[in-house]
Design a protein around this motif. Structure first.
Motif, PDB file in Angstrom:
ATOM      1  N   LYS A  75       0.688  -0.927  -0.347  1.00 25.73           N
ATOM      2  CA  LYS A  75      -0.109   0.041   0.319  1.00 25.73           C
ATOM      3  C   LYS A  75       0.736   1.393   0.607  1.00 25.73           C
ATOM      4  O   LYS A  75       0.203   2.011  -0.488  1.00 25.73           O
ATOM      5  CB  LYS A  75      -1.283  -0.339   0.991  1.00 25.73           C
ATOM      6  N   LEU A  77       3.655   1.628  -0.906  1.00 27.75           N
ATOM      7  CA  LEU A  77       4.390   1.969  -2.162  1.00 27.75           C
ATOM      8  C   LEU A  77       3.506   1.951  -3.837  1.00 27.75           C
ATOM      9  O   LEU A  77       4.291   3.058  -4.735  1.00 27.75           O
ATOM     10  CB  LEU A  77       5.049   0.098  -2.485  1.00 27.75           C
ATOM     11  N   ILE A  78       2.918   1.932  -3.842  1.00 27.11           N
ATOM     12  CA  ILE A  78       1.280   2.297  -3.607  1.00 27.11           C
ATOM     13  C   ILE A  78       1.356   3.983  -3.928  1.00 27.11           C
ATOM     14  O   ILE A  78       1.073   4.302  -4.906  1.00 27.11           O
ATOM     15  CB  ILE A  78       0.135   0.805  -4.478  1.00 27.11           C
ATOM     16  N   ALA A  80       3.092   6.162  -2.558  1.00 29.40           N
ATOM     17  CA  ALA A  80       3.964   6.720  -2.804  1.00 29.40           C
ATOM     18  C   ALA A  80       4.695   6.871  -4.380  1.00 29.40           C
ATOM     19  O   ALA A  80       4.597   7.829  -4.525  1.00 29.40           O
ATOM     20  CB  ALA A  80       5.374   5.888  -2.370  1.00 29.40           C
ATOM     21  N   TRP A  81       4.210   6.123  -4.786  1.00 27.88           N
ATOM     22  CA  TRP A  81       4.003   6.365  -6.912  1.00 27.88           C
ATOM     23  C   TRP A  81       3.005   6.590  -7.431  1.00 27.88           C
ATOM     24  O   TRP A  81       3.189   7.875  -7.811  1.00 27.88           O
ATOM     25  CB  TRP A  81       4.450   4.584  -7.179  1.00 27.88           C
ATOM     26  N   VAL A  82       1.830   6.522  -6.274  1.00 28.68           N
ATOM     27  CA  VAL A  82       0.760   7.736  -7.422  1.00 28.68           C
ATOM     28  C   VAL A  82       1.170   9.078  -6.936  1.00 28.68           C
ATOM     29  O   VAL A  82       0.838  10.059  -7.691  1.00 28.68           O
ATOM     30  CB  VAL A  82      -0.477   7.431  -6.802  1.00 28.68           C
ATOM     31  N   PHE A  84       3.992  10.018  -5.845  1.00 36.25           N
ATOM     32  CA  PHE A  84       5.491  11.054  -7.798  1.00 36.25           C
ATOM     33  C   PHE A  84       4.735  11.460  -8.910  1.00 36.25           C
ATOM     34  O   PHE A  84       5.018  12.497  -9.468  1.00 36.25           O
ATOM     35  CB  PHE A  84       6.387   9.611  -7.649  1.00 36.25           C
ATOM     36  N   LEU A  85       4.052  10.810  -8.902  1.00 33.87           N
ATOM     37  CA  LEU A  85       3.142  11.180 -10.645  1.00 33.87           C
ATOM     38  C   LEU A  85       2.496  12.125 -10.856  1.00 33.87           C
ATOM     39  O   LEU A  85       2.780  13.301 -11.351  1.00 33.87           O
ATOM     40  CB  LEU A  85       2.569   9.849 -11.300  1.00 33.87           C
ATOM     41  N   LYS A  88       4.618  15.047 -10.405  1.00 33.97           N
ATOM     42  CA  LYS A  88       5.401  15.339 -11.627  1.00 33.97           C
ATOM     43  C   LYS A  88       4.525  15.915 -12.653  1.00 33.97           C
ATOM     44  O   LYS A  88       4.659  17.207 -12.913  1.00 33.97           O
ATOM     45  CB  LYS A  88       6.198  13.906 -12.049  1.00 33.97           C
TER      46      LYS A  88
END
Length: 123
Positions: A75, A77-78, A80-82, A84-85, A88
């Protein structure tokens, strides 16, 4: 004191933070569902039908739920990735700040010494 609190709470940054927290709480429910209902079964199929939530071991009275920890890591990592996107994407939308113009160069040390010498000679 009440007026001071009103002024504090009505500042833009506080309201933005509150909206972010509310959206983040709602987003957590989505991520939890994504991990529990989609990601974990997919990973379970890949590794042979293992259900992460049942992973664990006990030592005496203590139960260590490794599966819950694995779910929490997925959870995180998901999310954090979202994030980050999202950051960006927002950075691409924001206008780029121009570098401040360089200060005009002043006289060099030699020029200053020459000016001081010329002033001293005048006196």
């Amino acid at each position: 004191m009440l007026n001071e609190f009103k002024a504090f709470i009505s500042k833009g940054n506080v309201l933005d933070l509150a909206v972010g927290i509310i959206i983040g709480a709602a987003f957590t429910a989505i991520v939890t569902s994504l991990v529990d209902d989609l990601v974990n079964p997919l990973i379970g199929m890949i590794v042979g039908g293992i259900d992460f939530s049942s992973w664990g071991f006990s030592i005496g009275e203590a139960k260590f739920a490794i599966g819950s920890f694995v779910n929490a890591v997925i959870k995180f990592l998901i999310v954090a990735w979202v994030v980050f996107l999202l950051v960006k994407f927002i950075n691409k939308l924001m206008p780029k700040k121009e570098a401040p113009a360089a200060a005009p160069a002043g006289p060099s040390e030699a020029e200053l010494l020459a000016q001081i010498l010329a002033e001293l000679k005048k006196k």
